[in-house]
Design an enzyme around this catalytic site. Sequence first.
Site, PDB file in Angstrom:
ATOM      1  N   ARG A   1      35.421  31.413   0.843  1.00 19.94           N
ATOM      2  CA  ARG A   1      35.798  30.120  -0.483  1.00 19.94           C
ATOM      3  C   ARG A   1      37.639  29.988   0.206  1.00 19.94           C
ATOM      4  O   ARG A   1      38.075  28.931  -0.064  1.00 19.94           O
ATOM      5  CB  ARG A   1      35.500  29.948  -1.723  1.00 19.94           C
ATOM      6  CG  ARG A   1      34.123  30.067  -1.964  1.00 19.94           C
ATOM      7  CD  ARG A   1      33.700  29.801  -3.211  1.00 19.94           C
ATOM      8  NE  ARG A   1      34.219  28.758  -3.811  1.00 19.94           N
ATOM      9  CZ  ARG A   1      34.913  28.317  -4.463  1.00 19.94           C
ATOM     10  NH1 ARG A   1      36.398  29.417  -4.879  1.00 19.94           N
ATOM     11  NH2 ARG A   1      35.812  26.825  -4.405  1.00 19.94           N
TER      12      ARG A   1
ATOM     13  N   CYS B   1      39.423  38.582  13.657  1.00 22.71           N
ATOM     14  CA  CYS B   1      40.624  38.347  14.109  1.00 22.71           C
ATOM     15  C   CYS B   1      40.064  36.678  13.973  1.00 22.71           C
ATOM     16  O   CYS B   1      39.853  36.572  14.962  1.00 22.71           O
ATOM     17  CB  CYS B   1      39.429  39.008  15.123  1.00 22.71           C
ATOM     18  SG  CYS B   1      40.078  40.313  15.527  1.00 22.71           S
TER      19      CYS B   1
ATOM     20  N   GLU C   1      21.532  19.614 -12.282  1.00 25.38           N
ATOM     21  CA  GLU C   1      21.073  20.415 -10.517  1.00 25.38           C
ATOM     22  C   GLU C   1      22.547  21.496 -11.012  1.00 25.38           C
ATOM     23  O   GLU C   1      23.475  21.406  -9.702  1.00 25.38           O
ATOM     24  CB  GLU C   1      21.165  19.929  -9.293  1.00 25.38           C
ATOM     25  CG  GLU C   1      20.010  18.908  -9.260  1.00 25.38           C
ATOM     26  CD  GLU C   1      20.160  18.281  -7.617  1.00 25.38           C
ATOM     27  OE1 GLU C   1      21.288  17.963  -7.127  1.00 25.38           O
ATOM     28  OE2 GLU C   1      19.398  17.056  -7.566  1.00 25.38           O
TER      29      GLU C   1
ATOM     30  N   TYR D   1      28.590  31.002  -4.357  1.00 32.66           N
ATOM     31  CA  TYR D   1      28.746  30.307  -3.057  1.00 32.66           C
ATOM     32  C   TYR D   1      29.870  31.149  -2.318  1.00 32.66           C
ATOM     33  O   TYR D   1      30.557  31.288  -1.634  1.00 32.66           O
ATOM     34  CB  TYR D   1      30.270  28.968  -2.478  1.00 32.66           C
ATOM     35  CG  TYR D   1      29.007  27.465  -3.330  1.00 32.66           C
ATOM     36  CD1 TYR D   1      28.212  27.230  -2.957  1.00 32.66           C
ATOM     37  CD2 TYR D   1      29.017  27.485  -4.604  1.00 32.66           C
ATOM     38  CE1 TYR D   1      26.796  26.419  -3.565  1.00 32.66           C
ATOM     39  CE2 TYR D   1      28.807  26.783  -5.027  1.00 32.66           C
ATOM     40  CZ  TYR D   1      27.346  25.702  -4.604  1.00 32.66           C
ATOM     41  OH  TYR D   1      26.747  24.003  -4.934  1.00 32.66           O
TER      42      TYR D   1
ATOM     43  N   GLY E   1      24.909  24.940 -10.875  1.00 36.57           N
ATOM     44  CA  GLY E   1      25.597  25.382  -9.784  1.00 36.57           C
ATOM     45  C   GLY E   1      26.286  26.393 -10.042  1.00 36.57           C
ATOM     46  O   GLY E   1      26.053  27.322 -10.874  1.00 36.57           O
TER      47      GLY E   1
HETATM   48  N1  LLP Z   1      23.170  18.894  -5.971  1.00 40.69           N
HETATM   49  C1  LLP Z   1      23.127  18.828  -4.950  1.00 40.69           C
HETATM   50  C2  LLP Z   1      22.448  18.181  -3.597  1.00 40.69           C
HETATM   51  C3  LLP Z   1      24.619  19.617  -4.491  1.00 40.69           C
HETATM   52  O1  LLP Z   1      24.578  19.270  -2.756  1.00 40.69           O
HETATM   53  C4  LLP Z   1      24.908  20.752  -4.932  1.00 40.69           C
HETATM   54  C5  LLP Z   1      26.624  21.585  -4.139  1.00 40.69           C
HETATM   55  C6  LLP Z   1      24.911  21.085  -5.977  1.00 40.69           C
HETATM   56  C7  LLP Z   1      23.504  20.217  -6.549  1.00 40.69           C
HETATM   57  C8  LLP Z   1      25.541  22.146  -6.913  1.00 40.69           C
HETATM   58  O2  LLP Z   1      27.109  22.056  -7.305  1.00 40.69           O
HETATM   59  P1  LLP Z   1      27.933  22.668  -8.264  1.00 40.69           P
HETATM   60  O3  LLP Z   1      27.172  22.578  -9.912  1.00 40.69           O
HETATM   61  O4  LLP Z   1      27.266  24.142  -7.848  1.00 40.69           O
HETATM   62  O5  LLP Z   1      28.963  22.029  -8.394  1.00 40.69           O
HETATM   63  N2  LLP Z   1      30.705  26.160  -0.855  1.00 40.69           N
HETATM   64  C9  LLP Z   1      31.376  24.599  -1.526  1.00 40.69           C
HETATM   65  C10 LLP Z   1      30.116  24.438  -2.345  1.00 40.69           C
HETATM   66  C11 LLP Z   1      30.047  22.716  -2.163  1.00 40.69           C
HETATM   67  C12 LLP Z   1      28.739  22.492  -3.076  1.00 40.69           C
HETATM   68  C13 LLP Z   1      27.063  21.828  -2.302  1.00 40.69           C
HETATM   69  N3  LLP Z   1      26.498  21.051  -3.138  1.00 40.69           N
HETATM   70  C14 LLP Z   1      32.335  25.894  -2.619  1.00 40.69           C
HETATM   71  O6  LLP Z   1      32.579  27.600  -2.523  1.00 40.69           O
HETATM   72  O7  LLP Z   1      32.982  25.290  -3.437  1.00 40.69           O
END
Ligand code: LLP
Length: 399
Positions: free
Chosen positions: A319, A350, A280, A379, A282
Site C-alpha cells: 500500500r 531492491c 460488499e 489489502y 472489505g
Molecule cells: N466490491 C468490489 C467490486 C470491489 O472492487 C471492491 C474493492 C470492494 C467491493 C471492496 O472495497 P472496500 O470496501 O474494501 O473499499 N488495494 C487497494 C484497494 C482496492 C480495492 C479494490 N476493490 C488498497 O489497498 O487500498
Amino acid sequence: MSLSYQEGRLFLGASGDLQEIMEGNEGHPCYVYDLNDIRSRYEKLCEALGGLQNLKVHYALKANGNPQVLQHFKSMGSCVDVVSAGEMTLALKNGFIAKDVIFSGVAKSVQEINAAIDAGIKQINVESPQELRRIGELAKAKGQSMLVALRMNPEVNPVTHPYITTGMSENKFGMDRSFIPELVRILKEFPESLKLRGLTMHIGSQLLDLDAMEEAIHKLRSIDHELEVLGFPTESLDIGGGVGIHYDSLDYEKDFSLIKDYGAMVEKSLKDYDGEVMIEPGRVLVGRAGVLLCQVEYIKRTPYKTFAIVNTGMHHLMRPALYQANHRILPLLKSEAAPQKIYDLVGPICESTDFLGKNRPMQELKQGDFLAICDAGAYGFSMANNYNHHALPQEIILD
Ligand code: LLP
C-alpha cells in the site's frame, strides 16, 4: 479496542501481546489478526443499516482471504463477494455455500463463468455486454439459467486516491446507462439462460466522504427505474463497498461515526426500495483488525537521512509503494525515556519504492527492535508476493 499500550507493551485486542508473539516467532515478519475486532465492526455495520428490511452483507474477500477470517465471517452470518474462480473456491472451502457467493470482476474467463454456473452461485456481476453474452451462451449450452446483476458505472467523482477509484467515466469498471439498450437486447436473446436479478456498483475504495456514494445510489435507482419501464424489474440493488478507515488516527470513534453516517445515508436512499439491498464491504471490516510485525535489521545514517531497515517491505505490504498510503508504525516496546528521531522505514527489496513510512518521528530505534505497521488487515497479506524471492509473511490469528 484494537491497538493499545499496556505497561509499555503494544497489544492487539485485549490479549495479543505483540512483543511476546514476535519473540516466539524469532522476529520473522508476520501478520496478526484480531477476530474480535472484525466481529465488533461487522456488528456496528449491521446495526447502522438495521433499518433496512432486506439487507445482505457480502464481505469482499479480496481484502483478506485468510481461511479463519473467512470462517469467522460465515459464522457471523455474512455472505461473500469474490473476483476470481480462485477466490470462489477459497470461499466454498471455508464454509460459504454457493448461494452466499456473488462474483464480481472485469475479466471473467470461460472457465471461471462455467465454474460459477456449475457451482450455482447467487449472482454474477456483469461488467460488459460481451460478458453478458458469454454467460448467456455458456448457461444455454449447459441448459441452465444464471442470475446476473449489471454493474453500472454511475460516473461520479469519489474523493480518494486515483488508483482506487472505480466509478468515474475513465475507469474500466461497469457500464454507463448508454449500454442499457444493448444489455436489454442480449437479455431478450437468452430468455431461458439469463435472469436479471439486479444492478450493482462499486465506485471506489477508502471513501471517507460519502457524497459521491449518495449521488451514485440515486443514479443507480434511476437506471433501475429505466429497466423496470423496459420490462426488467429488479429484485436487488448492490451498492458495493468502499467505506474507509482513518489510517491517520488511533481514534476508533471516527471510524464508528463514519459507519453510522454511512448507514443513515444508505437507509435514507434505499428505505423505499422493495428488493434486497446488498453491500460488499472489505476494508472497513478487516483493515483495523490486522498488524504487520517486523524487526529492525539495521540502522543506517547518511548525511541526509536515517534509515531503519526492517525485514518486511513492499512485497508484504504494497500500500505505501502503490498508493502513498500512510500506515502508522509503532514500536512494540514503548520507551518514554528514549529520544525522538526521524526515520525512513524501508525494507529489503531492491527498489526505491520499497518504503513503509518516510520522515517518521519515532522513539530512537536500534537493531533488533520489533515494530508494528498498523491497520494492515485489509489489502495487506492478500496483495503480498515473494518478489526478490523473499518468503511470504506468516499469518497469526488471535481469537
Ligand atoms: N466490491 C468490489 C467490486 C470491489 O472492487 C471492491 C474493492 C470492494 C467491493 C471492496 O472495497 P472496500 O470496501 O474494501 O473499499 N488495494 C487497494 C484497494 C482496492 C480495492 C479494490 N476493490 C488498497 O489497498 O487500498
